[in-house]
Design a protein around this motif. Structure first.
Motif, PDB file in Angstrom:
ATOM      1  N   LEU A 171       0.892  -1.057  -0.100  1.00 51.74           N
ATOM      2  CA  LEU A 171       0.021  -0.173   0.030  1.00 51.74           C
ATOM      3  C   LEU A 171       0.971   1.472  -0.015  1.00 51.74           C
ATOM      4  N   LEU A 172       1.898   1.299   0.898  1.00 49.16           N
ATOM      5  CA  LEU A 172       2.634   2.413   0.664  1.00 49.16           C
ATOM      6  C   LEU A 172       3.677   2.715  -0.469  1.00 49.16           C
ATOM      7  N   SER A 173       4.003   1.502  -0.992  1.00 49.32           N
ATOM      8  CA  SER A 173       4.754   1.550  -2.388  1.00 49.32           C
ATOM      9  C   SER A 173       3.853   2.359  -3.461  1.00 49.32           C
ATOM     10  N   ILE A 174       2.736   1.705  -3.438  1.00 52.36           N
ATOM     11  CA  ILE A 174       1.608   2.529  -4.528  1.00 52.36           C
ATOM     12  C   ILE A 174       1.632   3.884  -3.999  1.00 52.36           C
ATOM     13  N   ALA A 175       1.321   4.070  -2.853  1.00 60.72           N
ATOM     14  CA  ALA A 175       1.044   5.507  -2.460  1.00 60.72           C
ATOM     15  C   ALA A 175       2.183   6.450  -2.779  1.00 60.72           C
ATOM     16  N   GLY A 176       3.297   5.931  -2.636  1.00 53.98           N
ATOM     17  CA  GLY A 176       4.650   6.733  -2.934  1.00 53.98           C
ATOM     18  C   GLY A 176       4.667   6.984  -4.493  1.00 53.98           C
ATOM     19  N   GLN A 177       4.258   6.078  -5.153  1.00 54.15           N
ATOM     20  CA  GLN A 177       4.559   6.409  -6.776  1.00 54.15           C
ATOM     21  C   GLN A 177       3.238   7.422  -6.968  1.00 54.15           C
ATOM     22  N   MET A 178       2.204   7.303  -6.316  1.00 55.64           N
ATOM     23  CA  MET A 178       1.177   8.121  -6.573  1.00 55.64           C
ATOM     24  C   MET A 178       1.486   9.688  -6.274  1.00 55.64           C
ATOM     25  N   GLY A 179       2.239   9.788  -5.001  1.00 61.29           N
ATOM     26  CA  GLY A 179       2.799  11.066  -4.765  1.00 61.29           C
ATOM     27  C   GLY A 179       3.907  11.640  -5.778  1.00 61.29           C
ATOM     28  N   ASP A 180       4.579  10.588  -6.388  1.00 64.85           N
ATOM     29  CA  ASP A 180       5.648  11.003  -7.403  1.00 64.85           C
ATOM     30  C   ASP A 180       4.558  11.784  -8.573  1.00 64.85           C
ATOM     31  N   LEU A 181       3.729  10.904  -8.888  1.00 67.20           N
ATOM     32  CA  LEU A 181       2.894  11.325 -10.013  1.00 67.20           C
ATOM     33  C   LEU A 181       2.092  12.788  -9.871  1.00 67.20           C
TER      34      LEU A 181
END
Length: 264
Positions: free
Chosen positions: A209-219
């Motif tokens: 969940l945190l890995s996906i969220a981190g990539q969303m933050g990047d985008l």
């Protein structure tokens, strides 16, 4: 590349000891990073740092980053949200007296940016207060996802993830980065029992969940840079861009850790 590597080494030499110390030292660093972060947003909006809206935004970031117990000592103010609402109201009021130089869209953008930056760094400080293992769990996921996505994307990336926002990112890199982060972090923390309150399967789910969220933050950060027509949010870190460029994933991951109950 040489400049990028040197900057990263110098930044880690400064950052790691402060992270280990925690406490007020990390709070001061977070306040400085938050102020620089919102100043980068102001620059993208072409706002002077000495303007009324800039000072309200700076104050808003400081208010949101400060720990919750800070407000317990101030009469009539028991929460940073009360102060933030007042500051948001001042931004709205500023639209009335600025003679259309500062409008409702500007106020909304700055209020949201302040909330984004301030809340992210607030939970960054809170994560360290909970424990070094907790904050390292979040940071390692961010770093490993980013590195894994870069390497996998360069090796086998073909299908664009978000071509209109970040044309270099691919689905293969995104999935590969998450797999690398989830396996490495979950395995590492389980082997060394650094978060004993969580079982291995729980760590897997949290890491994913945190890995996906981190990539969303990047985008998200790529999205507003694209909107404002800039390559980097700033230039304070040679070869890396600005504070928002380096902490974009963390600003989403740390609040999500709080939502998931990891910071309580």
């Amino acid at each position: 590349m040489k400049v990028r590597v040197i900057t990263a080494i110098v930044a880690l030499i400064i950052f790691i000891p402060i992270l280990l110390l925690g406490g007020n030292t990390l709070l001061i660093l977070s306040l400085l990073l938050g102020i620089v972060g919102i100043s980068e947003f102001l620059r993208m909006k072409h706002r002077f740092f000495v303007s009324t809206e800039a000072w309200i935004s700076f104050l808003g970031v400081i208010v949101l980053i400060l720990p919750r117990n800070f407000w317990h000592h101030i009469p009539l103010i028991q929460s940073s949200h009360i102060v933030f609402y007042f500051l948001a109201f001042l931004l709205l009021l500023h639209t009335v007296f600025s003679r259309n130089r500062f409008n409702f869209d500007d106020a909304g953008a700055l209020a949201l940016a302040t909330l984004y930056v301030g809340t992210g760094f607030h939970y960054f400080v809170q994560a360290r207060a909970v424990g070094l293992a907790v904050i390292m769990f979040g940071l390692l996921i961010v770093w490993l996802t980013d590195s894994g996505a870069y390497m996998v994307g360069r090796a086998i990336g073909k299908h664009k993830l978000a071509p209109k926002i970040s044309p270099n990112k691919t689905w293969e890199g995104s999935i590969g980065g998450s797999i690398v982060a989830v396996i490495v972090v979950s395995g590492l923390f389980t082997i060394f029992n650094w978060l004993p309150q969580y079982h291995f399967f729980e760590l897997l789910v949290l890491a994913l969940l945190l890995s996906i969220a981190g990539q969303m933050g990047d985008l998200i950060e790529s999205g507003f840079k694209r909107h404002y027509g800039v390559k980097d949010s700033g230039n304070i870190l040679p070869g890396h861009g600005g504070i928002l460029d380096r902490f974009d994933s963390m600003l989403v991951v740390m609040p999500l850790m709080a939502i998931l109950g990891m910071l309580s």
